[in-house]
Every structure is written in structure tokens, then in C-alpha cells.
Design a protein around this motif. Structure first.
Motif, short mmCIF file in Angstrom:
data_model
loop_
_atom_site.label_atom_id
_atom_site.label_comp_id
_atom_site.label_asym_id
_atom_site.label_seq_id
_atom_site.Cartn_x
_atom_site.Cartn_y
_atom_site.Cartn_z
N ASP A 195 5.06 -13.03 68.55
CA ASP A 195 6.26 -12.49 67.93
C ASP A 195 5.98 -11.07 67.45
OD1 ASP A 195 8.36 -11.79 66.30
OD2 ASP A 195 8.52 -13.78 65.36
N THR A 196 6.63 -10.10 68.10
CA THR A 196 6.29 -8.70 67.81
C THR A 196 6.69 -8.27 66.39
OG1 THR A 196 8.36 -8.06 68.87
CG2 THR A 196 6.37 -7.91 70.20
N ARG A 197 7.49 -9.11 65.69
CA ARG A 197 7.82 -8.76 64.31
C ARG A 197 6.69 -9.18 63.35
NH1 ARG A 197 13.22 -12.04 64.47
NH2 ARG A 197 11.61 -13.27 65.51
N LYS A 198 5.88 -10.13 63.80
CA LYS A 198 4.83 -10.64 62.90
C LYS A 198 3.42 -10.29 63.36
CE LYS A 198 7.49 -14.79 61.69
NZ LYS A 198 7.72 -16.09 62.35
N ILE A 199 3.30 -10.00 64.65
CA ILE A 199 1.97 -9.89 65.26
C ILE A 199 1.73 -8.46 65.71
CG2 ILE A 199 0.70 -10.56 67.37
CD1 ILE A 199 0.77 -12.71 65.27
N SER A 200 0.52 -7.97 65.47
CA SER A 200 0.13 -6.67 66.03
C SER A 200 -1.32 -6.78 66.48
CB SER A 200 0.30 -5.56 64.99
OG SER A 200 -0.46 -5.87 63.84
N GLY A 201 -1.79 -5.75 67.16
CA GLY A 201 -3.17 -5.83 67.62
C GLY A 201 -3.64 -4.50 68.17
N PHE A 202 -4.94 -4.43 68.40
CA PHE A 202 -5.47 -3.23 69.07
C PHE A 202 -6.33 -3.65 70.26
CE2 PHE A 202 -8.62 -3.90 65.54
CZ PHE A 202 -9.78 -4.06 66.29
N ALA A 203 -6.51 -2.70 71.17
CA ALA A 203 -7.34 -2.95 72.35
C ALA A 203 -8.17 -1.70 72.60
CB ALA A 203 -6.47 -3.26 73.56
N PHE A 204 -9.30 -1.89 73.26
CA PHE A 204 -10.13 -0.74 73.62
C PHE A 204 -10.86 -1.06 74.92
CE2 PHE A 204 -12.45 -3.46 70.66
CZ PHE A 204 -13.61 -3.72 71.34
N GLY A 205 -11.30 -0.03 75.62
CA GLY A 205 -12.05 -0.25 76.85
C GLY A 205 -13.04 0.88 77.04
N MET A 206 -14.25 0.53 77.45
CA MET A 206 -15.25 1.59 77.67
C MET A 206 -16.02 1.38 78.97
SD MET A 206 -17.88 0.48 74.67
CE MET A 206 -16.74 -0.46 73.64
N GLY A 207 -16.49 2.48 79.52
CA GLY A 207 -17.26 2.43 80.76
C GLY A 207 -18.73 2.20 80.45
N VAL A 208 -19.28 1.11 80.99
CA VAL A 208 -20.67 0.74 80.68
C VAL A 208 -21.65 1.66 81.41
CG1 VAL A 208 -22.40 -1.10 80.85
CG2 VAL A 208 -20.00 -1.66 80.35
N ASP A 209 -21.29 2.05 82.64
CA ASP A 209 -22.23 2.84 83.46
C ASP A 209 -22.57 4.16 82.78
OD1 ASP A 209 -21.84 1.51 86.58
OD2 ASP A 209 -20.38 1.06 85.02
N ARG A 210 -21.55 4.84 82.27
CA ARG A 210 -21.79 6.13 81.61
C ARG A 210 -22.66 5.96 80.37
NH1 ARG A 210 -17.33 9.52 79.45
NH2 ARG A 210 -19.08 10.69 78.58
N ILE A 211 -22.39 4.88 79.64
CA ILE A 211 -23.18 4.64 78.42
C ILE A 211 -24.64 4.35 78.79
CG2 ILE A 211 -23.46 3.08 76.45
CD1 ILE A 211 -20.39 2.80 76.39
N ALA A 212 -24.84 3.53 79.84
CA ALA A 212 -26.21 3.24 80.28
C ALA A 212 -26.90 4.52 80.75
CB ALA A 212 -26.20 2.19 81.40
N MET A 213 -26.17 5.37 81.47
CA MET A 213 -26.76 6.62 81.98
C MET A 213 -27.16 7.53 80.83
SD MET A 213 -24.17 7.20 85.16
CE MET A 213 -24.76 8.80 85.72
N MET A 214 -26.31 7.60 79.80
CA MET A 214 -26.65 8.41 78.62
C MET A 214 -27.87 7.85 77.91
SD MET A 214 -23.00 9.16 76.79
CE MET A 214 -23.72 8.94 75.17
N LYS A 215 -27.85 6.53 77.73
CA LYS A 215 -28.91 5.88 76.98
C LYS A 215 -30.27 6.02 77.65
CE LYS A 215 -30.20 1.71 74.67
NZ LYS A 215 -29.81 0.52 73.98
N TYR A 216 -30.29 5.90 78.99
CA TYR A 216 -31.57 5.92 79.69
C TYR A 216 -31.85 7.24 80.40
CZ TYR A 216 -31.59 0.90 78.84
OH TYR A 216 -31.58 -0.33 78.24
N GLY A 217 -30.96 8.23 80.22
CA GLY A 217 -31.19 9.53 80.85
C GLY A 217 -31.14 9.46 82.37
N ILE A 218 -30.16 8.74 82.91
CA ILE A 218 -30.00 8.62 84.37
C ILE A 218 -28.96 9.64 84.82
CG2 ILE A 218 -29.26 7.07 86.23
CD1 ILE A 218 -30.10 4.74 84.24
N SER A 219 -29.30 10.46 85.81
CA SER A 219 -28.37 11.55 86.17
C SER A 219 -27.47 11.20 87.35
CB SER A 219 -29.17 12.81 86.47
OG SER A 219 -30.12 12.52 87.48
N ASP A 220 -27.79 10.14 88.09
CA ASP A 220 -26.98 9.79 89.26
C ASP A 220 -26.58 8.31 89.19
OD1 ASP A 220 -25.90 9.18 91.73
OD2 ASP A 220 -27.44 10.24 92.88
#
Ligand code: PHE
Length: 366
Positions: free
Chosen positions: A325-350
Motif C-alpha cells: 500500500d503506497t500510502r503506508k509503505i515506502s522503501g529504498f533500493a540500491f545497486g552496485m557493480g562488483v567488478d569495478r569494486i574488485a578491480m579497485m580493491k585489487y588494483g586490476i586494470s583490465d
């Protein structure tokens, strides 16, 4: 070839003589790994074999009373040497015999390690699990309805162009909403979750996604996302900001800052892009953050009421209560790319290295 002479035929002397021959055979075996046939001929050859010659010499010299004893021991010795010729190719002797070369390396089995992408994905997921999120999964082959329509991408809407979609062939005879495609994001699992569960809910969704992108150093047609969805009463944009700020600090370290910029996604309103302070320079500006001090990391927003409406409608079609019920209920969502985060974390360039299956690359994460 030296044939050992036997002059004393007491039991003790026979023990010593036969033992010495066996030891010599074992030593010979340890160095004969490369040519087992030569070893066999040398010891067991019918005419010229050492065993034959030793047997002949010892029998000839022995008094009649000792011959039975020699014969028995000789048979036992022959069995032992035969066993040596059938021992494993690695030169190990069968159980019960001694004298194998303890300095030879053992047979090692290579043990795999977690792939850096899977490891990164699991670490991100666990940050949210500690905040009370459960984990959900969904199919990689999706219908148009779950990937687009229910997420407020109407048919032919230009928003669909932002996700170059790989479609399954031969679907034209079906209604658009039932046509199969490779999911372009993990967001369809938001819908699948809300069809199954009533609010409140908190869920993280790790998984593989597909887009018709040409492969280069930063793009791969297959990549990974972690999606999040939190729905309940009184969920606000502040909750979204606090949750993601905490998550980024938990993952990258407590010194990391976050900031939110207006953005657009059809299924969230308002929508935002989240940046974190550069983890390489601490925000001062460097090549990795293009001197800006910030790195863009994820998309997010408040769940658009049109998404709740689509969920309610589908729930009714499935014979379930329309509990979002949109009068009573609200929410949030998020999405992230894992590959880019792994590349940053481990210093992977390709990014391609993550999908190459090259052991020289993967072994570095052992
Ligand atoms: N699904 C979006 C994408 O792939 C990311 C996103 C998820 C944005 C959830 C907002 C909320 O680009």
C-alpha cells in the motif's frame, strides 16, 4: 657383476646375506625410476639376472642340509624383488618394505581458491547481512516483465536504451512481457522478492548480469552486481543515506566519505548516484579519481510508487493480497557493480582478466 660369496650357512648369516641383497635391490630401484624395465632385467632376467646368479652360486656352495632353508629364503627374496618392479611409477615401495627415498616430493594436489569476484561479492553481501539483510537470488534468463515492465520501463520507452539487452532468439510469437532475455541488472529480483514476501523486508541480491557491450578494459558483456532492497513503514531517504554511508565505511574503511548526486532510474524516485572519497588519494585528487577526489560507485533511490503498483497488480493476478500500500509503505533500493569494486580493491586494470581463467592471474589471490 659382483656375486656375494656365502661361506657360513647358519640362520643368522643367511638373514644377513639375504637382507643385504634386498637392500641393494631397493637402492637400485630408488634410482631406476626412469627405466623400470632395465631394473627388472638386471635383477630378474632368467639367464643373466642377478637373482639367478646369486641363487646358483649360493646353492652350489651350500651343504645339502642348508639347501632347503636357502630355497625358502630365496623364494621370499624373489617375491620381494618382484614387488619392487611393480611398485608405483613414482618409485614408492609397497607397504611393508623399507628403503624408499624419503627425499622425493610427494604427490601434491592443487587446491583452488575463491575467485576475486566471488570473494568481493561475498564481502559486500556480508556487510549487509550484518545490518539484518537476508540474501536472495534470481534467474539470469528473465522475462521482459521482470527485467523492464514491472520496474517502470514501459515498452518502447527510451530508458530501455540505457541497458543494451541481449535477447533470447525466437520469442516473437509471445506477448512482449513473456519474452525471454538475459537480465541486464539484478533489479528484477526486487520484484520477485516482493511477490513472495510481504513488507517489511530487507534483502541483498548478488548475481551475474549481461549486456550487449563490446569488451574492453572496463567493459565485459558479463559482469556482477549486488542489489539491495529495504521496504517498510517510514523508510526515508535518510535511512538510505545512513545505510549506504555505513556500508561503504564497513567495506572500504572508516575514513571513507560518501556523497549523493541527483540521477535517474525508472524504478526509483528520487534517484541518486553515490560517490565515495577516493580510496587511493584520500580525496586529495590523483590519476585514479581523475583529480576529482571522488569515485562514482553505485546507483540508488526511493522505490517508485509505480513499482509497488506493478507488484500489487501482479500479486492479485497470482491470487495474493496487494500488501504494498503506497500510502503506508515506502522503501529504498540500491545497486552496485562488483567488478569495478574488485578491480579497485585489487588494483586490476583490465576487467577481462577476471574472466580469462588464467591461472597465473588467479594464483595471485591465493
Ligand atoms: N539496476 C540499476 C543499474 O543496473 C542500478 C540500481 C539498482 C539503481 C537499484 C537504483 C536502485 O544500473
Amino acid at each position: 657383476m659382483d656375486i656375494p660369496q656365502l661361506t657360513d650357512f647358519s640362520a643368522a648369516s643367511l638373514d644377513a646375506a639375504f637382507g643385504a641383497v634386498l637392500l641393494e635391490a631397493q637402492r637400485g630401484k630408488a634410482t631406476a625410476a626412469l627405466d623400470p624395465e632395465a631394473f627388472r632385467l638386471e635383477w630378474l632376467g632368467r639367464k643373466q639376472g642377478r637373482l639367478k646368479q646369486i641363487g646358483d652360486a649360493w646353492f652350489k656352495a651350500a651343504p645339502v642340509e642348508a639347501r632347503k632353508l636357502i630355497g625358502q629364503r630365496f623364494n621370499a627374496l624373489k617375491d620381494q624383488i618382484e614387488a619392487l618392479t611393480t611398485a608405483g611409477a613414482d618409485g614408492a615401495t609397497p607397504p611393508g618394505t623399507s628403503g624408499f627415498d624419503v627425499t622425493l616430493p610427494g604427490t601434491t594436489r592443487r587446491i583452488g581458491v575463491e575467485h576475486p569476484l566471488i570473494k568481493t561479492m561475498a564481502e559486500i553481501v556480508s556487510v549487509f547481512q550484518r545490518m539484518g539483510y537476508s540474501v536472495g537470488l534470481g534467474p539470469e534468463v528473465e522475462t521482459d516483465f521482470y527485467n523492464f515492465e514491472s520496474l517502470n520501463f514501459p515498452p518502447n520507452h527510451p530508458a530501455r536504451d540505457t541497458q543494451d539487452t541481449l535477447v533470447v532468439a525466437g520469442q516473437e510469437s509471445k506477448p512482449l512481457r513473456d519474452r525471454l532475455l538475459m537480465r541486464t541488472h539484478t533489479s528484477p529480483v526486487q520484484i520477485r522478492t516482493m511477490l513472495e514476501q510481504a513488507p517489511p523486508l530487507r534483502i541483498v541480491i548478488p548475481g551475474k548480469v549481461h549486456r550487449n557491450d563490446a569488451a574492453d578494459a572496463t567493459h565485459s558483456p558479463v559482469f556482477h552486481q549486488v542489489e539491495g532492497l529495504c521496504v517498510g513503514s517510514d523508510i526515508t531517504f535518510s535511512d538510505l543515506k545512513g545505510t549506504l554511508d555505513h556500508a561503504m565505511k564497513a567495506f572500504f574503511g572508516s575514513a571513507v566519505k560518501t556523497r549523493f548526486f541527483p540521477s535517474f532510474f525508472p524504478f526509483t524516485e528520487p534517484s541518486a548516484d553515490v560517490q565515495i572519497s577516493c580510496i587511493f588519494c584520500g580525496g586529495k585528487g590523483c590519476r585514479k579519481c581523475k583529480q576529482s577526489g571522488w569515485i562514482e560507485l553505485l546507483g540508488c533511490g526511493m522505490v517508485d510508487p509505480a513499482v509497488f503498483e506493478a507488484v500489487n497488480q501482479r500479486r492479485v493476478e497470482l491470487g495474493r493480497d496487494p500488501v504494498y500500500d503506497t500510502r503506508k509503505i515506502s522503501g529504498f533500493a540500491f545497486g552496485m557493480g562488483v567488478d569495478r569494486i574488485a578491480m579497485m580493491k585489487y588494483g586490476i586494470s583490465d576487467i577481462g582478466l577476471l574472466y580469462s581463467g588464467d591461472m597465473r592471474f588467479l594464483e595471485q589471490f591465493a
